[in-house]
Enzyme design. Sequence first.
Site, PDB file in Angstrom:
ATOM      1  CG  ASP A 199      -1.560  -2.056  -5.115  1.00 52.20           C
ATOM      2  OD1 ASP A 199      -0.891  -2.587  -5.597  1.00 52.20           O
ATOM      3  OD2 ASP A 199      -1.599  -1.774  -3.934  1.00 52.20           O
ATOM      4  CG  HIS A 269       1.976  -1.744  -4.723  1.00 56.52           C
ATOM      5  ND1 HIS A 269       1.621  -3.170  -4.795  1.00 56.52           N
ATOM      6  CD2 HIS A 269       2.864  -1.714  -3.559  1.00 56.52           C
ATOM      7  CE1 HIS A 269       2.157  -3.588  -3.933  1.00 56.52           C
ATOM      8  NE2 HIS A 269       2.956  -3.008  -3.079  1.00 56.52           N
ATOM      9  CD  GLU A 332       4.886  -4.871  -0.475  1.00 58.31           C
ATOM     10  OE1 GLU A 332       5.109  -5.911   0.290  1.00 58.31           O
ATOM     11  OE2 GLU A 332       3.940  -4.495  -0.595  1.00 58.31           O
TER      12      GLU A 332
HETATM   13  C1  ACM Z   1       2.172  -2.577   2.729  1.00 55.92           C
HETATM   14  O1  ACM Z   1       1.406  -3.369   3.449  1.00 55.92           O
HETATM   15  N1  ACM Z   1       2.664  -3.093   1.645  1.00 55.92           N
HETATM   16  C2  ACM Z   1       1.909  -1.300   3.090  1.00 55.92           C
END
Ligand code: ACM
Length: 614
Positions: A199, A269, A332
Amino acid sequence: MKKFIFLLFSLLFSIKGTISAQSSDPNLGIIPAPASVKISGGSFVISDNDQIDIIYDSHSDEHIAQLFHNYLKEHYSLEFPVRNERDKHAKRVIRFSSVDYKRANKESYTLQIAKDHIIVSGKGPGLFYGMQSLMQLFPLNHKKILKIPCAYVVDSPRYKYRGIMLGNSYHFFPVTFVKQLIDLMAEYKLNTLHWHLTDDNGWRIQIKKYPLLTKIGAWRKETVIGHTDNEFDGERYGGYYTQDEIREIVKYAQEKYITIIPEIEIPGHSQAALASYPWLGCSGGPYHVRTTWGSGPGVYCPTDSTFQFLENVLTEVMELFPSHYIHIGGDEVHKEYWKNSAFCQQLMKEKGLKNEDELQSYFIKRIEKFVNSKGREIIGWDEILEGGLAPNAVVESWRGIEGGIAAAKLSHDVIMAPYKYVYFDYLQGKEDVEPIGIGGYTPLEKVYSYNPTPDSLSTAQKKYVLGVEACVWTEFIATPAKAEYMIFPRLMGLSEIAWTRLERKDYKNFLTVRLPVHLAILDTSGILYRVPETIGIKDDTLSGSKFTFNLKPSVNGATIYYTIDGYRPDRTTFIYKEPLTVFVPKGQKRILKTIVITPSGKSSNVTTTILNNL
Ligand code: ACM
C-alpha cells in the site's frame, strides 16, 4: 443419615454442575453454532488413570490425531497413545475417521460422543473442524474428571469463503502475531487470511527481482499522529516479510486449513512501489513512502514497463502463495493522475477507452489475463466494476452491499465485506471510552446481525456469494495488542455469520451462554481481547421507584462491580452477587454503573443506567 443424603445430593448436584453449562445449551457451547446438535444424555468420562487411545484410520489424518493428542497434553496433562487402527468397535477410544466418510462437502463433519467412544468423522478440513468442535466441549477447568456430554453433531459451513483481511502496510506485525491469528481463525473455522501486503504506507513483501521495494518501499520517514494530518512522530518506521518467512507462514496456515490470499494493490495505493521505482508512476516522481493515511499520487502508469514489473512481481508472489485467488486491489484509484498524463490520454485514444474508468478496467483486465494464464483468478475491491468488470474476476464488496449485488447479477462470484458491518478497525463502543480508531461504530451485535447474502438476489444469484470477510486495516492499530483488542471477540461473531445457517443463529445464546465460556478461555491466554459490557443492562434512562436487575458477567469467572452514586465502579466498589434491587425515593434519582473485571484483570467499559423517580 440426613447428613449423608445431603452429601450425596450435593455430590450429584456438583457433578451435574460441571457439565450442565454445556449440555443444557442447544449448541453445546460450540462457536460457530453447528448445523445440528442432538444431545443424548450421559457423558464420555475421562479420569486420571483411564486408558484411552486416540486412533486414526487413514495416514493422511495422523497430524489431526496428533494435534488432538498435543491439546490434551498441554491443557489437561493427559497423555494418550496415538495409533493407526481400523477397528470400528474398539472401546474407550477417541477416533478420527475419514475412510468411510461420504458427505461431499470437504468442510463438513460429524461428531459422535457416546459413553464409551468418541468418533470424529470427516475428510481433511472437515475432520479438522470436527476436532475443533470436540476441543470446545472440553471443560475449561482442569478437573481430575473430564466429562464430555454425549451428543451427535452434524455440521457443515454456510459459506465456503470465511475470511479475515489483515492490512499490514500501515503497521507491520511480527510473524508470531500472524501465526497466532491463524491459530484463532482455525479454532473458529475461518479458512481464508487475505493478506494486504502493499500500500502507500509500506511495501511488506520481499521481491527478489526488485530489492528496492523493501530497501526503500518498506520504510517511511515518520508517521502522522492521531487524527491530525500535519503532526508527525519523527520516527522512521517499517519492516517487511522475507520470502522465507512468508513460506513459513503459508505452510503453517496450510496445516490449519487456512488459505492465505496475498494482495498486491494495483493500480492505486501504490506509493511505496513508486517511491522505490519512480518510473512506475506517470509523473516520474519523486515519490515518498506515504506518512499520512488516505491515498494520493500512488497510481501506476499503464506503460509496458509497468506491466512487465507487475508480472514479475506477481510471478514471485504466485510462487510463494499457492492460493487459487490473487487479490489485486483496485480500490480508491486517484484517476486524476491519469487525466493529467499525456501518456495515459494517448493510450486511451489508441485503445478506444472513453474515460479513466475504462482505463482502470483495461489495467485490471490485462493483469487478470496474466494471472489467469498461470491458472489463478483475481479478486478485486468493488471499484473494479467501474469501467467494465474483468471477465473472471471475483468482486469484494466493501463500500456497501451494492457492488456485491451488481457483480452477482453479472454472474460473478462475490465476497461480502461491507465496511459498516465487518470492518474491524471501526469502533466497538462510544468514541470517548474506546482507544483511538478510524471512526464508525461496529459493536459485536452489529457484526453478528449481518447476513452476507442480500435478500434482493434471486436464488440463482445468491449462489455467487462465496462468503464474507472482516477487514483489519491498521492505520489506527499500531500494535499487535491493539489488533487483538479490535479483532476479539468480533472474530467469534464473524465466524457465526460465516459458518452458521440463519435459522441456527441466536445472538442471545451466543452472547450470554457460549461467548462467556470462550472469553474465559481467551482470558487465560494473554490475548488482549475487548471485554463486552455487563450482560442484562445497558446505557439507558429508566423511570420508577424500584428496579431489579439480573446481571451476568460477559466472561465466565469474571466479577461485576457496581455503584449507585454515579462514581466509576472498580475493585473497591460493591460486588454483584444476586439480582440487584435499587430503591429510588420520590423526587430523587440514582445512577447505576456496572463494570466487568475478568480473572486476568481486564475491564469492560462502564454501563451507566439512570434510574429516575423525579
Ligand atoms: C478499502 O477499504 N479501501 C477496500
